[in-house]
Design an enzyme around this catalytic site. Structure first.
Site: not given
Length: 299
Positions: A162, A169
């Site tokens: 993550k 991102e």
């Protein structure tokens, strides 16, 4: 098997709602949420059937550490704690080791999907023991669409995946921001919503972030109501540190993080230094403080 959800914010609240829509019994605790079903973590543990499963959706750092340390003495063999927040993977490895001493399973679950996860499903990256993952599999199945969760490895691996996800991102968002600023500054009067929508169809840069950007331009074509101040929650920094530790070049993610830092400055001192130096060595014009359109030239 019922589930205890700790934290009823944007993520925890929606995850609870999605699970209840799939007929799971979810007991909840959050300090400030009136809709909670338990008045304390102690009470929450008492409301759950063994083997218990408790999912934390609270801020990383002290809040998660406090909840973990409070819960661990209350749990028994075979119980599971899932940390769904954005904790550092090293903290997750430490917590897993502490939990294992009590025969309690600790799982680290990176959760992506934001406010859209309620309807669209979440993406969940789980680290920890296979037995623990098997125990919460019914919840994982219903929180996600098909293919939306995976057991990615041992303790800490879910939060590591993550972390890198969020670093990527950062870079993708920065590239979109820079591209649309170039479009906006050009000699052409582009309809930025139109361009964003166009790129959603058949373009190699199409994707969910572009879908969301088109929606944002549709609501506010010039983004006039939004201040260009971008926070970071830590994962980008940790990704860069991991890249340094592993001797992996990651210039795009690194520069994207630094651009977020720059966005928080009312005025960049580095830019002041640049302007002063250009004035000193080349006599280039500088802008005076408090007179944005007035130029002071070196005499």
């Amino acid at each position: 098997m019922n589930l205890g959800m700790v934290g009823l914010g944007r993520m925890g609240g929606n995850m609870t709602e999605r699970l209840r829509r799939h007929k799971h019994q979810v007991e909840t605790y959050a300090r400030t949420a009136p809709e909670r079903t338990a008045g304390s973590l102690v009470e929450l543990v008492g409301m759950l059937d063994q083997p218990r499963a408790i999912w934390l959706m609270i801020p990383a750092g002290d809040p998660t550490e406090h909840a973990f340390q409070t819960l661990l003495p209350l749990l028994e063999d075979g119980d599971v704690i899932v940390d769904g927040g954005n904790s550092n993977f090293r903290d997750s490895q430490r917590r897993a080791a502490l939990a294992a001493e009590k025969s309690v399973c600790f799982l680290d679950a990176g959760v992506s999907g934001g406010i859209w996860g309620l309807e669209e499903g979440y993406c969940i990256m789980v680290g920890g023991s296979a037995d623990g993952v098997k125990q919460i599999e019914p919840f994982l199945d219903d929180l996600t669409e098909k293919g939306g969760w995976a057991h990615v490895g041992g303790a800490g691996s879910g939060h590591f995946v993550k972390m890198v996800h969020n670093g990527i991102e950062y870079g993708m968002m920065q590239a979109l921001g820079e591209g649309f600023e170039i479009l906006r500054a050009s000699e052409f009067e582009f309809d930025l919503r139109q361009v964003a929508d166009l790129w959603r169809h058949g373009s190699v840069v199409r994707g969910w972030l572009l879908d969301l950007l088109e929606r944002a331009f549709d609501e506010d074509p010039d983004l006039a109501a939004i201040k260009g101040y971008v926070e970071d929650s830590g994962e980008g920094r940790w990704t860069i540190q991991a890249a340094i530790d592993e001797n992996v070049p990651a210039p795009a993610i690194t520069l994207a993080l630094f651009s977020r830092f720059a966005s928080r400055q009312d005025e960049s001192f580095a830019a002041k230094v640049n302007a002063a130096l250009r004035n000193q060595f080349g006599g280039h014009a500088v802008k005076a403080v408090g007179a944005a359109d007035a130029e002071q030239k070196k005499t």
